[in-house]
Design an enzyme around this catalytic site. Structure first.
Site, short mmCIF file in Angstrom:
data_model
loop_
_atom_site.label_atom_id
_atom_site.label_comp_id
_atom_site.label_asym_id
_atom_site.label_seq_id
_atom_site.Cartn_x
_atom_site.Cartn_y
_atom_site.Cartn_z
N LYS A 68 -35.03 9.37 -3.76
CA LYS A 68 -35.79 10.71 -4.13
C LYS A 68 -35.50 11.82 -4.75
O LYS A 68 -35.99 12.44 -5.03
CB LYS A 68 -36.24 11.11 -2.12
CG LYS A 68 -34.44 11.34 -1.55
CD LYS A 68 -34.92 11.75 -0.31
CE LYS A 68 -33.67 11.69 0.97
NZ LYS A 68 -32.96 10.38 0.89
N LYS A 80 -19.20 10.25 -3.58
CA LYS A 80 -20.35 11.96 -4.00
C LYS A 80 -18.51 12.89 -4.35
O LYS A 80 -19.64 13.86 -4.30
CB LYS A 80 -20.33 11.79 -2.49
CG LYS A 80 -21.79 11.32 -1.58
CD LYS A 80 -21.83 11.05 -0.33
CE LYS A 80 -23.34 10.32 -0.16
NZ LYS A 80 -23.44 10.22 1.40
N LYS A 138 -30.46 2.49 -7.75
CA LYS A 138 -30.76 2.16 -6.78
C LYS A 138 -32.10 3.75 -6.85
O LYS A 138 -32.11 4.70 -7.40
CB LYS A 138 -30.53 2.60 -5.48
CG LYS A 138 -30.21 2.61 -3.94
CD LYS A 138 -29.93 3.12 -3.39
CE LYS A 138 -30.12 3.38 -1.64
NZ LYS A 138 -29.06 2.88 -0.28
#
Length: 345
Positions: free
Chosen positions: A208, A121, A205
């Site tokens: 959303k 991240k 993966k």
């Protein structure tokens, strides 16, 4: 399920999901479906909506409230029974952040720096802009788990490292203070679809955050949308193989077979036994029918529950009271072990 790590501790399952919005098939197969199954195994189950984790990155307050209720609705619609399992949102039980601070003082910077998700991240200057909460996220996750003396944590592959850190923190706390107070928790990674991949790219993966809605099945999708997304999912021209090894170099095919196996509560070998030699023209309609039958009732019930926010709040409040009844004595004993002076109120 693994053997209880430390025999003195009562078997208890804990797990949680962030209310970051947009529940997908990945959330359902990777977590919620397993949570529901575990509550029927005669072991105490505690399931949390980890809203404190959600704010490690900025959240719109109104959206966070809505997403918390949506996740609760997803849990309930999928079959989680608040009479059998404890369901609550993290911020209603203050001991989570209390134990999180104690563990911040037990964990080491080097441990946090090695966390794969932190590296994924943040990079370079991005790390300087990240919140301290995001860096310390795994320590709070350890607190979430150990606050309930959880012996088992059902997680996906991507969270296994965090459970390993939880074990390290428990071991160091016990060693530093000469106690055997926290269990050495076992991760539980089971099933055919522990990591559900994108319908458009089997190497990524399901998420959303993917710009393409066609890449995922949302738990709010209606039956026609679910079927259409399955029919349009990326595949290859080869027929399905006879063995799982034949899927290793075929990520899209492997993903769809895994999804079928997980929805049907069967094995990949059993799916291939039924469909080996057939192409996706035959397989996809069967998968679409199975997905619609499995997911449409959940989306319908979620929609109904979201029309009753007061009832969702009531269920979460009752769950928080039950969770606090377990957590507060653990937290109070932790303070005693550490040496904090506590008045008896």
């Amino acid at each position: 399920m693994s053997e209880v790590a430390t025999a003195k501790f009562k078997p208890r399952v804990f797990s949680g999901i962030q209310p970051s919005g947009g529940l997908t098939l990945g959330n359902y197969l990777g977590a919620i479906k397993k949570f529901v199954a575990m509550q029927e195994q005669g072991i105490e189950t505690v399931y949390c909506i980890v809203d404190m984790h959600a704010i490690t990155v900025w959240q719109d307050p109104a959206a966070l409230q809505r997403q918390t209720r949506e996740l609760a609705a997803g849990y309930l619609a999928a079959g989680l029974d608040p009479a059998k399992s404890i369901l609550f949102n993290q911020s209603q039980v203050s001991a989570h952040v209390e134990l999180g601070w104690v563990f911040n003082c037990v964990a080491r910077m080097g441990w946090m720096n090695r966390m794969t998700q932190w590296k994924d991240k943040t990079s370079g200057k991005d790390a300087e802009k990240a919140s301290l909460g995001l860096f310390a996220y795994p320590s709070l996750m350890a607190a979430d788990i150990l606050l309930y003396h959880a012996t088992h944590v059902p997680v996906g592959e991507d969270q296994k490292q965090h459970v390993e850190l939880t074990r390290d923190i428990a071991a160091k706390f016990n060693h530093d203070y000469g106690v055997e107070f926290f269990p050495i928790t076992e991760p539980v990674i089971e099933g055919a679809a522990t990591r559900v991949m994108s319908l458009r790219d089997g190497t990524r993966k399901m998420s959303k955050s993917d710009p393409s809605d066609a890449s995922r099945i949302n738990l709010t999708d209606d039956a026609d949308t679910i079927a259409q997304k399955i029919r349009k999912a990326k595949t290859d021209a080869e027929p399905l193989p006879e063995t799982a090894e034949g899927l290793d170099a075929r990520p899209e095919a492997k993903n769809l077979v895994n999804i079928y196996a997980a929805l049907a509560d069967t094995s990949v070998a059993a799916v291939l036994g039924d469909f080996a030699g057939q192409g996706f023209g035959a397989f996809k309609p069967k998968l679409a029918d199975l997905a619609v039958a499995s997911l449409s009732p959940i989306s319908t019930e979620m929609s109904r529950l979201m029309q009753e926010p007061a009832e969702i709040d009531r269920i979460l409040g009752l769950g928080a009271d039950r969770a606090d009844a377990i957590a507060r004595p653990v937290m109070d004993r932790t303070y005693e072990i550490v040496g904090m002076v506590r008045s008896r109120r």
